[in-house]
Design an enzyme around this catalytic site. Structure first.
Site, PDB file in Angstrom:
ATOM      1  CG  ASN A  41      20.988  35.941 116.353  1.00 14.04           C
ATOM      2  OD1 ASN A  41      21.487  36.220 115.259  1.00 14.04           O
ATOM      3  ND2 ASN A  41      20.515  36.858 117.179  1.00 14.04           N
ATOM      4  CE  LYS A  43      23.306  37.854 119.620  1.00 15.96           C
ATOM      5  NZ  LYS A  43      23.105  38.563 120.860  1.00 15.96           N
ATOM      6  CG  HIS A 128      17.664  39.832 118.107  1.00 16.98           C
ATOM      7  ND1 HIS A 128      18.477  40.674 118.830  1.00 16.98           N
ATOM      8  CD2 HIS A 128      17.923  38.576 118.556  1.00 16.98           C
ATOM      9  CE1 HIS A 128      19.207  39.945 119.667  1.00 16.98           C
ATOM     10  NE2 HIS A 128      18.889  38.669 119.523  1.00 16.98           N
ATOM     11  CD  GLU A 130      21.865  41.791 119.759  1.00 18.87           C
ATOM     12  OE1 GLU A 130      22.112  41.396 118.610  1.00 18.87           O
ATOM     13  OE2 GLU A 130      22.159  41.143 120.790  1.00 18.87           O
ATOM     14  CD  GLU A 200      16.114  36.059 121.904  1.00 13.39           C
ATOM     15  OE1 GLU A 200      17.028  35.244 122.026  1.00 13.39           O
ATOM     16  OE2 GLU A 200      16.165  37.021 121.118  1.00 13.39           O
ATOM     17  N   GLY A 206      23.133  37.875 126.124  1.00 13.93           N
ATOM     18  CA  GLY A 206      24.562  38.182 126.084  1.00 13.93           C
ATOM     19  C   GLY A 206      25.138  38.597 127.427  1.00 13.93           C
ATOM     20  CB  SER A 246      22.762  33.856 128.941  1.00 10.87           C
ATOM     21  OG  SER A 246      23.145  35.194 128.704  1.00 10.87           O
TER      22      SER A 246
HETATM   23  C1  PEP Z   1      20.248  36.224 121.121  1.00 10.00           C
HETATM   24  O1  PEP Z   1      21.005  36.972 120.545  1.00 10.00           O
HETATM   25  O2  PEP Z   1      19.121  36.034 120.675  1.00 10.00           O
HETATM   26  C2  PEP Z   1      20.712  35.574 122.349  1.00 10.00           C
HETATM   27  C3  PEP Z   1      19.844  34.891 123.046  1.00 10.00           C
HETATM   28  O3  PEP Z   1      22.022  35.737 122.675  1.00 10.00           O
HETATM   29  P1  PEP Z   1      22.799  35.006 123.883  1.00 10.00           P
HETATM   30  O4  PEP Z   1      22.494  33.547 123.803  1.00 10.00           O
HETATM   31  O5  PEP Z   1      24.234  35.312 123.669  1.00 10.00           O
HETATM   32  O6  PEP Z   1      22.280  35.588 125.160  1.00 10.00           O
END
Ligand code: PEP
Length: 289
Positions: A41, A43, A128, A130, A200, A206, A246
């Site tokens: 992703n 973003k 997501h 965000e 998630e 992040g 992450s």
């Molecule tokens: C995400 O944005 O779905 C995500 C898992 O980001 P990150 O791997 O940076 O934690």
């Protein structure tokens, strides 16, 4: 490949349903494989089209017949077309990070499903964290997006997960259950062939904090049992559930060794070709489940 019990219902379901990324060919009528699926992703990254093209090309170059999973890149709208070209015929898929629920009209700045399909994208994210937290998307909004994608034959990665506060209150199970039930409302068992769930934990996105693999496995097993209540065990056994939060080259092998973790949704590390290349080429079964 993760093998699960397979029933006549699942066979009927999978044969009749359109699937943008069909499951791997089955070797017998008594087994079905959940082929791992790892997605990046991006973003609101990278900063320019040239950088997106270079990244897409490098990742596509690392994807080969020995890569143990399907791979997709979710790119910003202005780069979709160029990223589709960049990955070419490598087999890496390209998807949108969201698609609006209306077909066309006076919706300034929104992007429709037909627009993303017309540039070669058959996948999109929905829900997501965000989008939920920064842009106020509700479970009902996300449910509309999911239905709109599936009704237009576009595969959907539905992201769910608890916040830090919910985690600390021990609400992981109830939050994931509620999101699955609300976000998948009206989705048919047949349409579940085009749905991937991404668990998630919001506190791990992040932040560099990875949910321990054994804990993630427990949540994935809970999600699978919720899906079994909603759609029956046979359908539930075929749904791929990714972990996101992450994920790095250092953590992917242990996560992927867990029986109910069928892939990963990767943010930060998907922007570094070397890291994402190692993640998609994770070492199978080197770590005991
Ligand atoms: C995400 O944005 O779905 C995500 C898992 O980001 P990150 O791997 O940076 O934690």
């Amino acid at each position: 490949m993760k093998f699960v019990a397979f029933s006549a219902l699942a066979l009927a379901t999978s044969v009749s349903a359109f699937s943008p990324t069909a499951f791997a060919p089955r070797t017998s009528t008594s087994l079905s494989a959940r082929k791992p699926f790892i997605a990046g992703n991006w973003k609101m990254n990278p900063g320019t089209k040239d950088e997106a093209v270079a990244l897409g090309k490098e990742i596509a170059g690392a994807f080969s017949s020995s890569t143990p999973c399907e791979v997709a890149l979710f790119a910003p709208y202005p780069f979709l077309d160029a990223t589709v070209d960049a990955v070419g015929s490598s087999g890496v898929k390209v998807g949108a990070e969201m698609a609006f629920t209306e077909g066309k009209g006076a919706y300034t700045a929104e992007v429709s499903v037909s627009m993303i399909k017309s540039v070669g994208c058959n996948w999109a994210l929905a829900g997501h964290s965000e989008r939920r937290t920064l842009f106020g998307e509700s479970d009902e909004d996300i449910n509309k997006q999911v239905l709109n994608l599936l009704n237009n034959d576009v595969g959907c990665i539905l992201c769910i997960g608890e916040t830090q506060a919910e985690y600390e209150q021990g609400l992981v199970g109830p939050i994931c259950t509620t999101q699955l039930k609300k976000n998948l409302l009206g989705v048919t068992p047949e349409q579940m062939a085009n749905v991937v769930i991404a668990y998630e934990p919001v506190w791990a996105i992040g932040t560099g904090l990875t949910c321990p693999a054994s804990e993630a496995q427990d949540v994935h097993a809970t999600c699978r049992s919720v899906l079994a209540d909603m759609y029956g065990q046979a359908v539930s056994d075929t749904v791929r559930i990714q972990y996101g939060g992450s994920v790095t080259p250092e953590t992917v092998d242990e996560l992927m060794a867990k029986p109910d973790i069928d892939g990963a949704l990767v943010g930060g590390a998907s922007l570094v070709a070397e890291k994402f290349s190692r993640i998609i080429n994770f070492e199978e079964a080197k770590v005991s489940a």
